[in-house]
Design a protein around this motif. Structure first.
Motif, PDB file in Angstrom:
ATOM      1  N   THR A   1      -1.698  -0.496 -10.654  1.00  6.00           N
ATOM      2  CA  THR A   1      -2.380   0.113  -9.515  1.00  6.00           C
ATOM      3  C   THR A   1      -2.845   1.528  -9.851  1.00  6.00           C
ATOM      4  O   THR A   1      -2.636   2.026 -10.957  1.00  6.00           O
ATOM      5  N   ILE A   2      -3.419   2.162  -8.850  1.00  8.21           N
ATOM      6  CA  ILE A   2      -3.860   3.541  -9.034  1.00  8.21           C
ATOM      7  C   ILE A   2      -2.692   4.483  -9.305  1.00  8.21           C
ATOM      8  O   ILE A   2      -2.896   5.585  -9.829  1.00  8.21           O
ATOM      9  N   ALA A   3      -1.471   4.078  -8.981  1.00  6.21           N
ATOM     10  CA  ALA A   3      -0.314   4.917  -9.312  1.00  6.21           C
ATOM     11  C   ALA A   3      -0.154   5.021 -10.826  1.00  6.21           C
ATOM     12  O   ALA A   3       0.127   6.106 -11.363  1.00  6.21           O
ATOM     13  N   ASP A   4      -0.326   3.914 -11.521  1.00  5.88           N
ATOM     14  CA  ASP A   4      -0.268   3.930 -12.985  1.00  5.88           C
ATOM     15  C   ASP A   4      -1.420   4.738 -13.564  1.00  5.88           C
ATOM     16  O   ASP A   4      -1.238   5.527 -14.504  1.00  5.88           O
ATOM     17  N   ILE A   5      -2.595   4.542 -12.997  1.00  6.44           N
ATOM     18  CA  ILE A   5      -3.779   5.261 -13.474  1.00  6.44           C
ATOM     19  C   ILE A   5      -3.611   6.757 -13.291  1.00  6.44           C
ATOM     20  O   ILE A   5      -4.020   7.551 -14.156  1.00  6.44           O
ATOM     21  N   ALA A   6      -2.983   7.170 -12.195  1.00  4.13           N
ATOM     22  CA  ALA A   6      -2.801   8.592 -11.914  1.00  4.13           C
ATOM     23  C   ALA A   6      -1.800   9.242 -12.857  1.00  4.13           C
ATOM     24  O   ALA A   6      -1.980  10.391 -13.288  1.00  4.13           O
ATOM     25  N   ILE A   7      -0.733   8.527 -13.188  1.00  2.00           N
ATOM     26  CA  ILE A   7       0.348   9.117 -13.970  1.00  2.00           C
ATOM     27  C   ILE A   7       0.065   9.116 -15.466  1.00  2.00           C
ATOM     28  O   ILE A   7       0.373  10.097 -16.170  1.00  2.00           O
ATOM     29  N   PHE A   8      -0.519   8.049 -15.980  1.00  2.00           N
ATOM     30  CA  PHE A   8      -0.654   7.902 -17.431  1.00  2.00           C
ATOM     31  C   PHE A   8      -1.260   9.114 -18.144  1.00  2.00           C
ATOM     32  O   PHE A   8      -0.704   9.586 -19.148  1.00  2.00           O
ATOM     33  N   PRO A   9      -2.400   9.658 -17.675  1.00  2.00           N
ATOM     34  CA  PRO A   9      -3.009  10.761 -18.446  1.00  2.00           C
ATOM     35  C   PRO A   9      -2.104  11.982 -18.575  1.00  2.00           C
ATOM     36  O   PRO A   9      -2.201  12.719 -19.566  1.00  2.00           O
ATOM     37  N   TRP A  10      -1.230  12.191 -17.610  1.00  2.00           N
ATOM     38  CA  TRP A  10      -0.360  13.365 -17.648  1.00  2.00           C
ATOM     39  C   TRP A  10       0.728  13.243 -18.703  1.00  2.00           C
ATOM     40  O   TRP A  10       1.276  14.257 -19.162  1.00  2.00           O
ATOM     41  N   LEU A  11       1.054  12.041 -19.120  1.00  2.00           N
ATOM     42  CA  LEU A  11       2.106  11.858 -20.116  1.00  2.00           C
ATOM     43  C   LEU A  11       1.573  11.897 -21.546  1.00  2.00           C
ATOM     44  O   LEU A  11       2.365  11.891 -22.495  1.00  2.00           O
ATOM     45  N   ARG A  12       0.274  11.966 -21.712  1.00  2.00           N
ATOM     46  CA  ARG A  12      -0.305  11.989 -23.050  1.00  2.00           C
ATOM     47  C   ARG A  12       0.034  13.281 -23.802  1.00  2.00           C
ATOM     48  O   ARG A  12      -0.013  13.315 -25.029  1.00  2.00           O
TER      49      ARG A  12
ATOM     50  N   ARG B   1       0.833  -1.204   0.000  1.00  2.00           N
ATOM     51  CA  ARG B   1       0.000   0.000   0.000  1.00  2.00           C
ATOM     52  C   ARG B   1       0.869   1.256   0.000  1.00  2.00           C
ATOM     53  O   ARG B   1       0.606   2.201  -0.755  1.00  2.00           O
ATOM     54  N   TYR B   2       1.916   1.264   0.801  1.00  2.00           N
ATOM     55  CA  TYR B   2       2.766   2.455   0.848  1.00  2.00           C
ATOM     56  C   TYR B   2       3.645   2.587  -0.391  1.00  2.00           C
ATOM     57  O   TYR B   2       4.010   3.702  -0.776  1.00  2.00           O
ATOM     58  N   ASP B   3       3.964   1.475  -1.025  1.00  2.00           N
ATOM     59  CA  ASP B   3       4.632   1.566  -2.317  1.00  2.00           C
ATOM     60  C   ASP B   3       3.766   2.350  -3.301  1.00  2.00           C
ATOM     61  O   ASP B   3       4.262   3.198  -4.055  1.00  2.00           O
ATOM     62  N   VAL B   4       2.472   2.065  -3.288  1.00  2.00           N
ATOM     63  CA  VAL B   4       1.553   2.761  -4.194  1.00  2.00           C
ATOM     64  C   VAL B   4       1.342   4.209  -3.754  1.00  2.00           C
ATOM     65  O   VAL B   4       1.377   5.129  -4.578  1.00  2.00           O
ATOM     66  N   LEU B   5       1.134   4.411  -2.462  1.00  2.00           N
ATOM     67  CA  LEU B   5       0.843   5.753  -1.974  1.00  2.00           C
ATOM     68  C   LEU B   5       1.980   6.728  -2.260  1.00  2.00           C
ATOM     69  O   LEU B   5       1.746   7.885  -2.612  1.00  2.00           O
ATOM     70  N   GLN B   6       3.225   6.289  -2.129  1.00  2.00           N
ATOM     71  CA  GLN B   6       4.322   7.223  -2.372  1.00  2.00           C
ATOM     72  C   GLN B   6       4.380   7.644  -3.838  1.00  2.00           C
ATOM     73  O   GLN B   6       4.681   8.802  -4.153  1.00  2.00           O
ATOM     74  N   TRP B   7       4.057   6.723  -4.740  1.00  2.00           N
ATOM     75  CA  TRP B   7       4.060   7.087  -6.158  1.00  2.00           C
ATOM     76  C   TRP B   7       2.813   7.887  -6.530  1.00  2.00           C
ATOM     77  O   TRP B   7       2.855   8.724  -7.437  1.00  2.00           O
ATOM     78  N   LEU B   8       1.712   7.664  -5.831  1.00  2.00           N
ATOM     79  CA  LEU B   8       0.545   8.518  -6.033  1.00  2.00           C
ATOM     80  C   LEU B   8       0.866   9.945  -5.594  1.00  2.00           C
ATOM     81  O   LEU B   8       0.536  10.914  -6.288  1.00  2.00           O
ATOM     82  N   MET B   9       1.540  10.089  -4.454  1.00  2.00           N
ATOM     83  CA  MET B   9       1.944  11.423  -3.993  1.00  2.00           C
ATOM     84  C   MET B   9       2.953  12.052  -4.952  1.00  2.00           C
ATOM     85  O   MET B   9       2.952  13.279  -5.168  1.00  2.00           O
ATOM     86  N   PHE B  10       3.820  11.238  -5.527  1.00  2.00           N
ATOM     87  CA  PHE B  10       4.767  11.700  -6.542  1.00  2.00           C
ATOM     88  C   PHE B  10       4.018  12.337  -7.712  1.00  2.00           C
ATOM     89  O   PHE B  10       4.409  13.385  -8.227  1.00  2.00           O
ATOM     90  N   GLN B  11       2.934  11.699  -8.105  1.00  2.00           N
ATOM     91  CA  GLN B  11       2.138  12.279  -9.193  1.00  2.00           C
ATOM     92  C   GLN B  11       1.444  13.554  -8.751  1.00  2.00           C
ATOM     93  O   GLN B  11       1.487  14.570  -9.458  1.00  2.00           O
ATOM     94  N   MET B  12       0.828  13.516  -7.596  1.00  2.00           N
ATOM     95  CA  MET B  12       0.043  14.669  -7.142  1.00  2.00           C
ATOM     96  C   MET B  12       0.922  15.880  -6.860  1.00  2.00           C
ATOM     97  O   MET B  12       0.564  17.021  -7.164  1.00  2.00           O
ATOM     98  N   GLY B  13       2.101  15.641  -6.266  1.00  2.00           N
ATOM     99  CA  GLY B  13       2.956  16.755  -5.879  1.00  2.00           C
ATOM    100  C   GLY B  13       3.987  17.148  -6.910  1.00  2.00           C
ATOM    101  O   GLY B  13       4.527  18.259  -6.850  1.00  2.00           O
ATOM    102  N   GLY B  14       4.290  16.249  -7.849  1.00  2.00           N
ATOM    103  CA  GLY B  14       5.338  16.523  -8.818  1.00  2.00           C
ATOM    104  C   GLY B  14       4.881  16.464 -10.258  1.00  2.00           C
ATOM    105  O   GLY B  14       4.890  17.467 -10.972  1.00  2.00           O
TER     106      GLY B  14
END
Length: 230
Positions: A159-170, A93-106
């Motif tokens: 995971t949701i980390a992939d879902i969060a990041i993908f649209p931003w790279l389009r 869970r924390y593996d995913v959360l840190q990358w989700l925060m990476f997307q949200m904050g960076g």
């Protein structure tokens, strides 16, 4: 049925993709951010930061309706609601959360700024263009290195980390990116883009979006309208 107040932007598409991946019934209600729909009182009740997306789920965790704003929070809510795209273990869970925060904050803020100064800004500011383009390239490099030893952004599961990041790279071209510099990330990007739910998600309301050419639209999106009282 979940109501999604949204617009076809990267943050909107995160939630569209998640809903499609989970197979949850939903209704996409357009909030035209170029016309200022995000400042309407009814929308501000569920999204006080006047940003899309926001959702209302009539079947909340206690059986009562719940509203959620901020795309990252919505992804977490939907993951918990469905038990999908979030590892069960604390470590996972924390593996995913840190990358989700990476997307949200960076990823979101920095790539958004690169896009803005390269495309939307009324004047070309070399310092700003270089600053955010370099940061975009740095972030792409972080993701490329992560994927050299993992199948997905947060590990070996989608995971949701992939879902969060993908649209931003389009919008990689508008961010000053050359995919040749990030081959591992490009392979991941192509693989995620082949998922049927992802393809459906990025088409939600896509026919409504236009580049904000008019001065009035740019003022609503980027000007003082953002901090005036509504």
């Amino acid at each position: 049925m979940i109501d999604v107040y949204t617009w076809p932007t990267p943050n909107g598409h995160k939630v569209h993709i998640m809903l499609e991946e989970c197979g949850l019934p939903y209704r996409a209600l357009p909030i035209n951010i170029g016309k200022g729909d995000q400042f309407q009182p009814d929308f501000l009740k569920i999204s006080p930061n006047n940003k899309i997306p926001a959702i209302i789920d009539p079947e909340g965790p206690d059986g009562e309706p719940i509203s959620v704003f901020e795309s990252g929070a919505i992804l977490l809510y939907l993951a918990e609601k469905t038990g999908r795209f979030m590892p069960a273990s604390v470590r996972g869970r924390y593996d995913v959360l840190q990358w989700l925060m990476f997307q949200m904050g960076g990823v979101g803020p920095m790539l958004g700024q690169a896009h803005h100064f390269r495309v939307y800004a009324p004047e070309k500011v070399p310092y700003a263009i270089d600053r955010y383009t370099n940061e975009a390239r740095r972030l792409y490099g972080v993701m490329d290195r992560q994927l050299q030893s993992h199948d997905y952004i947060a590990g070996n599961e989608y995971t949701i980390a992939d879902i969060a990041i993908f649209p931003w790279l389009r919008s990689w071209q508008n961010q000053g990116i050359d995919w040749a510099d990030f081959p591992t990330l490009k392979a991941w990007f192509d693989r995620i883009g082949e998922r049927p739910a992802v393809q459906r998600g990025v088409q939600v309301l896509a026919d409504l979006r236009k580049t904000p050419h008019t001065d009035a639209e740019k003022e609503v999106l980027f000007g003082k309208t953002q901090h005036q009282k509504h």
